[in-house]
Design an enzyme around this catalytic site. Structure first.
Site, PDB file in Angstrom:
ATOM      1  NE  ARG A  15     -23.845 -31.683 -30.603  1.00 27.81           N
ATOM      2  CZ  ARG A  15     -22.852 -31.292 -29.531  1.00 27.81           C
ATOM      3  NH1 ARG A  15     -22.065 -30.466 -30.866  1.00 27.81           N
ATOM      4  NH2 ARG A  15     -22.840 -31.520 -28.195  1.00 27.81           N
ATOM      5  CE  LYS A  75     -21.196 -32.634 -25.331  1.00 32.32           C
ATOM      6  NZ  LYS A  75     -20.885 -31.144 -24.688  1.00 32.32           N
ATOM      7  CE1 TYR A  94     -15.994 -28.121 -30.255  1.00 30.80           C
ATOM      8  CE2 TYR A  94     -18.174 -30.318 -30.283  1.00 30.80           C
ATOM      9  CZ  TYR A  94     -17.306 -28.617 -30.769  1.00 30.80           C
ATOM     10  OH  TYR A  94     -17.762 -27.525 -31.906  1.00 30.80           O
ATOM     11  CG  HIS A  96     -14.658 -29.147 -23.938  1.00 27.52           C
ATOM     12  ND1 HIS A  96     -14.101 -28.163 -24.052  1.00 27.52           N
ATOM     13  CD2 HIS A  96     -15.697 -28.731 -24.658  1.00 27.52           C
ATOM     14  CE1 HIS A  96     -14.952 -26.965 -25.058  1.00 27.52           C
ATOM     15  NE2 HIS A  96     -15.557 -28.009 -25.616  1.00 27.52           N
ATOM     16  CD  GLU A 118     -11.843 -29.096 -26.525  1.00 28.05           C
ATOM     17  OE1 GLU A 118     -12.015 -29.606 -27.009  1.00 28.05           O
ATOM     18  OE2 GLU A 118     -11.058 -29.649 -25.456  1.00 28.05           O
ATOM     19  CB  ALA A 268     -21.629 -15.955 -21.551  1.00 27.12           C
ATOM     20  CB  ILE A 269     -25.197 -20.208 -18.777  1.00 27.85           C
ATOM     21  CG1 ILE A 269     -25.346 -20.935 -17.250  1.00 27.85           C
ATOM     22  CG2 ILE A 269     -25.377 -21.239 -20.253  1.00 27.85           C
ATOM     23  CD1 ILE A 269     -25.175 -19.792 -16.999  1.00 27.85           C
ATOM     24  CG  ASP A 270     -20.264 -22.313 -22.536  1.00 29.99           C
ATOM     25  OD1 ASP A 270     -20.513 -20.932 -22.479  1.00 29.99           O
ATOM     26  OD2 ASP A 270     -20.325 -22.326 -23.178  1.00 29.99           O
ATOM     27  CE  LYS A 279     -31.853 -21.783 -10.479  1.00 30.12           C
ATOM     28  NZ  LYS A 279     -32.820 -21.354  -9.810  1.00 30.12           N
ATOM     29  CB  ALA A 299     -24.892 -25.367 -20.345  1.00 27.03           C
ATOM     30  CG  ASN A 300     -26.737 -29.032 -23.484  1.00 24.22           C
ATOM     31  OD1 ASN A 300     -27.542 -28.480 -22.632  1.00 24.22           O
ATOM     32  ND2 ASN A 300     -26.285 -30.462 -24.122  1.00 24.22           N
TER      33      ASN A 300
HETATM   34  P1  NAD Z   1     -16.236 -14.514 -29.295  1.00 25.90           P
HETATM   35  O1  NAD Z   1     -15.338 -13.995 -28.809  1.00 25.90           O
HETATM   36  O2  NAD Z   1     -16.972 -14.645 -30.755  1.00 25.90           O
HETATM   37  O3  NAD Z   1     -17.580 -13.420 -28.630  1.00 25.90           O
HETATM   38  C1  NAD Z   1     -17.248 -12.402 -28.069  1.00 25.90           C
HETATM   39  C2  NAD Z   1     -17.972 -10.915 -27.574  1.00 25.90           C
HETATM   40  O4  NAD Z   1     -17.991 -10.791 -26.166  1.00 25.90           O
HETATM   41  C3  NAD Z   1     -16.327 -10.212 -28.222  1.00 25.90           C
HETATM   42  O5  NAD Z   1     -17.025  -9.100 -29.932  1.00 25.90           O
HETATM   43  C4  NAD Z   1     -15.704  -9.436 -27.329  1.00 25.90           C
HETATM   44  O6  NAD Z   1     -15.329  -8.393 -27.547  1.00 25.90           O
HETATM   45  C5  NAD Z   1     -17.236  -9.255 -26.351  1.00 25.90           C
HETATM   46  N1  NAD Z   1     -16.618  -8.586 -24.984  1.00 25.90           N
HETATM   47  C6  NAD Z   1     -15.756  -8.909 -24.264  1.00 25.90           C
HETATM   48  N2  NAD Z   1     -15.899  -8.153 -22.963  1.00 25.90           N
HETATM   49  C7  NAD Z   1     -17.480  -7.727 -23.632  1.00 25.90           C
HETATM   50  C8  NAD Z   1     -17.562  -6.503 -21.988  1.00 25.90           C
HETATM   51  N3  NAD Z   1     -16.860  -6.410 -21.482  1.00 25.90           N
HETATM   52  N4  NAD Z   1     -19.037  -5.783 -23.079  1.00 25.90           N
HETATM   53  C9  NAD Z   1     -19.358  -6.456 -24.105  1.00 25.90           C
HETATM   54  N5  NAD Z   1     -18.690  -6.945 -24.549  1.00 25.90           N
HETATM   55  C10 NAD Z   1     -17.510  -7.353 -24.991  1.00 25.90           C
HETATM   56  O7  NAD Z   1     -17.470 -15.251 -28.239  1.00 25.90           O
HETATM   57  P2  NAD Z   1     -18.673 -15.786 -28.946  1.00 25.90           P
HETATM   58  O8  NAD Z   1     -18.028 -17.525 -29.877  1.00 25.90           O
HETATM   59  O9  NAD Z   1     -19.964 -15.341 -29.577  1.00 25.90           O
HETATM   60  O10 NAD Z   1     -19.151 -16.463 -27.636  1.00 25.90           O
HETATM   61  C11 NAD Z   1     -19.472 -16.160 -26.738  1.00 25.90           C
HETATM   62  C12 NAD Z   1     -19.963 -17.351 -25.556  1.00 25.90           C
HETATM   63  O11 NAD Z   1     -20.929 -18.086 -25.489  1.00 25.90           O
HETATM   64  C13 NAD Z   1     -18.798 -17.861 -24.906  1.00 25.90           C
HETATM   65  O12 NAD Z   1     -19.233 -17.994 -23.585  1.00 25.90           O
HETATM   66  C14 NAD Z   1     -19.136 -19.270 -25.675  1.00 25.90           C
HETATM   67  O13 NAD Z   1     -18.921 -20.424 -24.327  1.00 25.90           O
HETATM   68  C15 NAD Z   1     -20.874 -19.134 -24.939  1.00 25.90           C
HETATM   69  N6  NAD Z   1     -21.145 -20.345 -26.224  1.00 25.90           N
HETATM   70  C16 NAD Z   1     -21.868 -21.119 -25.001  1.00 25.90           C
HETATM   71  C17 NAD Z   1     -22.902 -22.318 -25.652  1.00 25.90           C
HETATM   72  C18 NAD Z   1     -24.514 -22.268 -25.102  1.00 25.90           C
HETATM   73  O14 NAD Z   1     -24.813 -23.684 -25.332  1.00 25.90           O
HETATM   74  N7  NAD Z   1     -24.449 -22.191 -23.607  1.00 25.90           N
HETATM   75  C19 NAD Z   1     -22.986 -22.922 -27.077  1.00 25.90           C
HETATM   76  C20 NAD Z   1     -21.631 -21.985 -28.164  1.00 25.90           C
HETATM   77  C21 NAD Z   1     -21.236 -20.782 -27.353  1.00 25.90           C
END
Ligand code: NAD
Length: 363
Positions: A15, A75, A94, A96, A118, A268-270, A279, A299-300
């Protein structure tokens, strides 16, 4: 103001801080923009594209840091970039910082004004500069899961949308926030049978209103979750508990009872992941198999589509970048109570409470 855009140097980061369109907007406001040669190569933007938009191309990152008052990146700055930061610089990217002692120490030492994407908030307490990446990851989660379902990738050999006369895949999304709602959009668009679980009934109501009867909504209890997971072809993990590690909602035992060749995509791995068997993986080796269940835990995820990700990120960051350029950091931050929390380090001091608490700085 003089604004610099260095080429990103973190491993596998394609990016870039500003698109040519953003450069055009910023130069139209009377500012100068300096872009490092090839900075936009990863998104298909050539030096010529940037020049047409009004940027001046410079050969090295050092020249960019020397020429600019504000540095716009994606980054967190790497050690060699941090060494080029000076007290007069505004850094907008960003960061972090909370888990990153070395970076925080260098930013404090630099004396620069460092604003993190962030930690900028909106009037609902959301994080508007994280939203675009969640949108991208949510949409990608379903196409990634669909690919994993293919036999050659260890999957059960089910086509997500089925065909007339053959059932589609069952996609279960855990967490109906930004990632979850965008996963739902894609899964329904592909013709899957889609169920979302969330613990927030308002979230479920909103999703139900948005997607109508095509989407099944289920309140997330342990029993309901297990029932849905065991019947699924693809499970997307998209939960977030703000400021905490993701809860391990899907246990190793549940995974062992899933259909052979089913797929889990742990977005949600991040935050540590919401499957006990997760993992973190990378784009070069995105999957592994546990108990005949394919795991995708990159993770990204937005890094796979740097072009879309950069444009989406710029849509969110550009108004803030313009405010910084037009008004200077002090006025831009003090004028906007949602922007001010973005300030993480200023003139040798940590100015973000969470970072100060995590790393033991005075606040
Ligand atoms: P968000 O806050 O918009 O949504 C999270 C949802 O999870 C909420 O609606 C909440 O009510 C729900 N929740 C919480 N606990 C729960 C449970 N026990 N059971 C069911 N639902 C539950 O968050 P988001 O922006 O959608 O991000 C979600 C995850 O994705 C975060 O960990 C974020 O860091 C991650 N993410 C990862 C990447 C990646 O590249 N891997 C990229 C972007 C975001």
């Amino acid at each position: 103001m003089r604004i610099g855009v260095p080429k990103e140097i973190k491993n596998n980061e394609f990016r870039v801080g500003l698109t040519p369109d953003s450069v055009h907007e910023i130069t139209a406001h009377g500012h100068e923009v300096f872009v490092e040669t090839n900075a936009g190569a990863g998104i298909g933007a050539s030096d010529a594209n940037y020049e047409v938009s009004g940027a001046k191309i410079l050969a090295t990152a050092q020249e960019i840091f020397d020429a600019a008052e504000m540095i716009i990146k994606v980054k967190e700055p790497q050690a060699v970039e941090r060494a080029m930061l000076r007290p007069h610089h505004i850094l907008f990217t960003y960061l972090h910082l909370a888990p990153d002692e070395a970076q925080t120490a260098d930013l404090v030492k630099s004396g620069a004004t460092c604003i993190a994407y962030e930690t900028v908030v909106d009037s609902q307490g959301g994080l508007p500069l994280l939203v675009p990446m969640s949108q991208v990851a949510g949409r990608l989660s379903v196409t990634a899961g669909a690919k994993c379902l293919e036999k050659i990738n260890g999957g059960s050999g089910v086509l997500v949308g089925g065909v007339p006369g053959v059932e589609p895949a069952k996609v279960v999304v855990i967490g109906g926030g930004v990632v979850g709602s965008h996963a739902i959009t894609m899964a329904l668009g592909l013709g899957a049978d889609v169920t979302v679980l969330d613990r927030n009934t308002q979230v479920l109501s909103n999703l139900s209103q948005t997607f109508g009867s095509a989407l099944k909504t289920v309140y997330s209890t342990k029993a309901a979750l297990e029932k849905q997971v065991l019947a699924a072809d693809i499970v997307v993990g998209a939960v977030l508990v703000a400021g905490a590690a993701a809860p391990k909602l899907v246990t190793a035992e549940m995974i062992s009872k899933m259909k052979p060749g089913s797929v889990v995509v742990d977005v949600a791995i991040d935050q540590g992941g919401c499957f006990e068997t997760s993992k973190a993986t990378t784009h070069s080796e995105p999957t592994y198999i546990v108990d005949e269940v394919v795991h995708y835990c990159v993770a990204n995820m937005p890094g796979a589509v740097p072009r879309t990700s950069t444009y989406a990120l710029n849509n969110a960051t550009l108004p803030f970048a313009l405010a910084l350029a037009d008004k200077g950091a002090k006025k831009a931050l003090l004028d906007d109570a949602n922007f001010l929390p973005g300030l993480n380090v200023h003139q040798g001091k940590v100015t973000c409470e969470a970072v100060a608490t995590a790393l033991g700085y005075d606040y």
